[in-house]
Scaffold this active site. Structure first.
Site, PDB file in Angstrom:
ATOM      1  N   LYS A  28      -1.824   0.165  11.139  1.00 52.74           N
ATOM      2  CA  LYS A  28      -2.832   1.154  10.770  1.00 52.74           C
ATOM      3  C   LYS A  28      -3.599   0.739   9.515  1.00 52.74           C
ATOM      4  CE  LYS A  28      -2.329   5.837   9.315  1.00 52.74           C
ATOM      5  NZ  LYS A  28      -1.504   7.026   9.176  1.00 52.74           N
TER       6      LYS A  28
ATOM      7  N   LYS B 203      10.011   6.660   1.487  1.00 53.93           N
ATOM      8  CA  LYS B 203       9.485   6.361   0.159  1.00 53.93           C
ATOM      9  C   LYS B 203      10.599   6.166  -0.852  1.00 53.93           C
ATOM     10  CE  LYS B 203       4.934   8.396   0.738  1.00 53.93           C
ATOM     11  NZ  LYS B 203       3.997   9.443   0.383  1.00 53.93           N
TER      12      LYS B 203
ATOM     13  N   LYS C 285      -4.381   2.440   2.737  1.00 51.77           N
ATOM     14  CA  LYS C 285      -4.647   1.989   1.375  1.00 51.77           C
ATOM     15  C   LYS C 285      -3.461   1.227   0.797  1.00 51.77           C
ATOM     16  CE  LYS C 285      -3.085   6.202  -0.902  1.00 51.77           C
ATOM     17  NZ  LYS C 285      -2.852   7.137   0.204  1.00 51.77           N
TER      18      LYS C 285
END
Ligand code: TRP
Length: 336
Positions: free
Chosen positions: A195, A112, A198
């Protein structure tokens, strides 16, 4: 009874099919025969800057959806992380026994922070797994049902608990990661090798539980498939059809083989229609129930308030034991 704890971030307006089949379905099952605590981790969600009105809405929507989908506040303890200051209090204690290098090795932090660059990465993202350890250890959880992506955070949690216990005495239960290996690994409908998530570039491959049946049926009917015409499970050559078979099977309870037989000789169109039917008939009532719960915000808040009160009974005890073990002089605020 085994104590279970898990958490979910309120970072989306709707849960999606992948969340449901990859985690929440197991949460619903685990509330039977276990002492289950489920936490909406709104403090963790602050590591992503969010508009206050949106965070508020998403927190309530998460609670409503979890209840609508089957979490029963009488069987489990459903609560909101920020309702208990104990999470932050214990979080700090663990920050003081976590190595800087150890925290730097967390792959989720590395991924991240690499994406946003070090100047724009907040310190909260760095300490995120330590707060997560506090979430778990406060409740003396035996088992933490999570997806594979959380394995490293649970390892850290175990290390921190063992380190604390070795140094200050046996305060914390060492939790096991219960990695949910659902047969149902749900992929994106438009990109069936990744996968369902969102954070996908486009929402067209993601089935949101709160979308209308029309929208979801359309998404399924336009799912990417291969050029063949057999409804066969073959992840390598037919990732799209395999994904749809997995979805159907997980929701209908029919085995993949029986679905292959049922649709032998029929085209993709028929099969997609059947998947759309299974998905929409499963989620339409969940959406209706969620909307009903959200309409009566006071009742929803009082359900969460009751959950927080139950959670506090356990959390306050653990924090008191921790403070005592550390030699912090007792003050009157700790009543555990
Ligand atoms: N990090 C978890 C996730 O992104 C969410 C989480 C926070 C969690 N605290 C937790 C999960 C405690 C399990 C237990 O999915």
């Amino acid at each position: 009874m085994k104590r279970i704890l898990s958490g979910i971030q309120p970072t989306a307006d709707s849960l999606h099919l992948g969340n449901y089949l990859g985690a929440v379905k197991q949460w619903v099952e685990l509330q039977e025969g276990n002492d289950a605590f489920y936490c909406i981790v709104d403090l963790h969600a602050l590591t992503i800057e969010t508009d206050p009105a949106i965070l508020r809405r998403r927190t309530l929507a998460a609670a409503a959806q979890l209840i609508a989908i089957g979490l029963d506040p009488k069987k489990c303890t459903l609560f909101v992380q920020s309702h208990l200051s104990e999470h932050n209090q214990l979080g700090w204690i663990f920050e003081c026994i976590t190595g800087f290098g150890e925290a730097s090795r967390m792959t989720q932090f590395k991924d991240k922070s690499a994406k946003s660059g070090s100047d724009r990465t907040v310190v909260g993202l760095f300490t995120y797994p330590i707060l997560q350890a506090a979430d778990i250890l406060l409740y003396q959880a035996n088992s933490v049902p999570v997806g594979e992506d959380q394995r490293q955070h649970i390892e850290l949690t175990r290390d921190l608990a063992q380190r604390f216990n070795a140094k200050y005495g046996p305060v914390f239960t060492i939790p096991d990661a219960h990695i949910i290996k659902s047969a149902a690994k749900i992929n994106d409908l438009q990109d069936p090798n990744s996968k369902m998530s969102k954070s996908a570039a486009s929402n067209s491959g993601v089935i949101d539980i709160l979308d209308s049946s029309d929208v979801n049926a359309k998404k399924i009917k336009s799912a990417v498939t291969d050029t063949g015409k057999d409804v066969k499970f073959d992840e390598k050559n037919k990732p799209g059809i395999s994904n749809l078979l997995t979805i159907h099977s997980a929701l209908s309870g029919k085995s993949i083989t029986s679905l292959e037989n049922e649709f032998a000789g029929k085209g993709y169109g028929d099969f997609k229609g059947a998947v759309a039917e299974v998905v929409t008939s499963f989620f339409a009532p969940v959406k209706a129930r969620t909307e009903e719960l959200l309409k009566d915000e006071q009742s929803l808040l009082s359900i969460l308030e009751e959950g927080s009160a139950k959670a506090r009974e356990v959390a306050a005890k653990t924090l008191k034991k921790t403070y005592d073990a550390l030699g912090l002089v007792p003050g009157s605020q700790l009543k555990g």
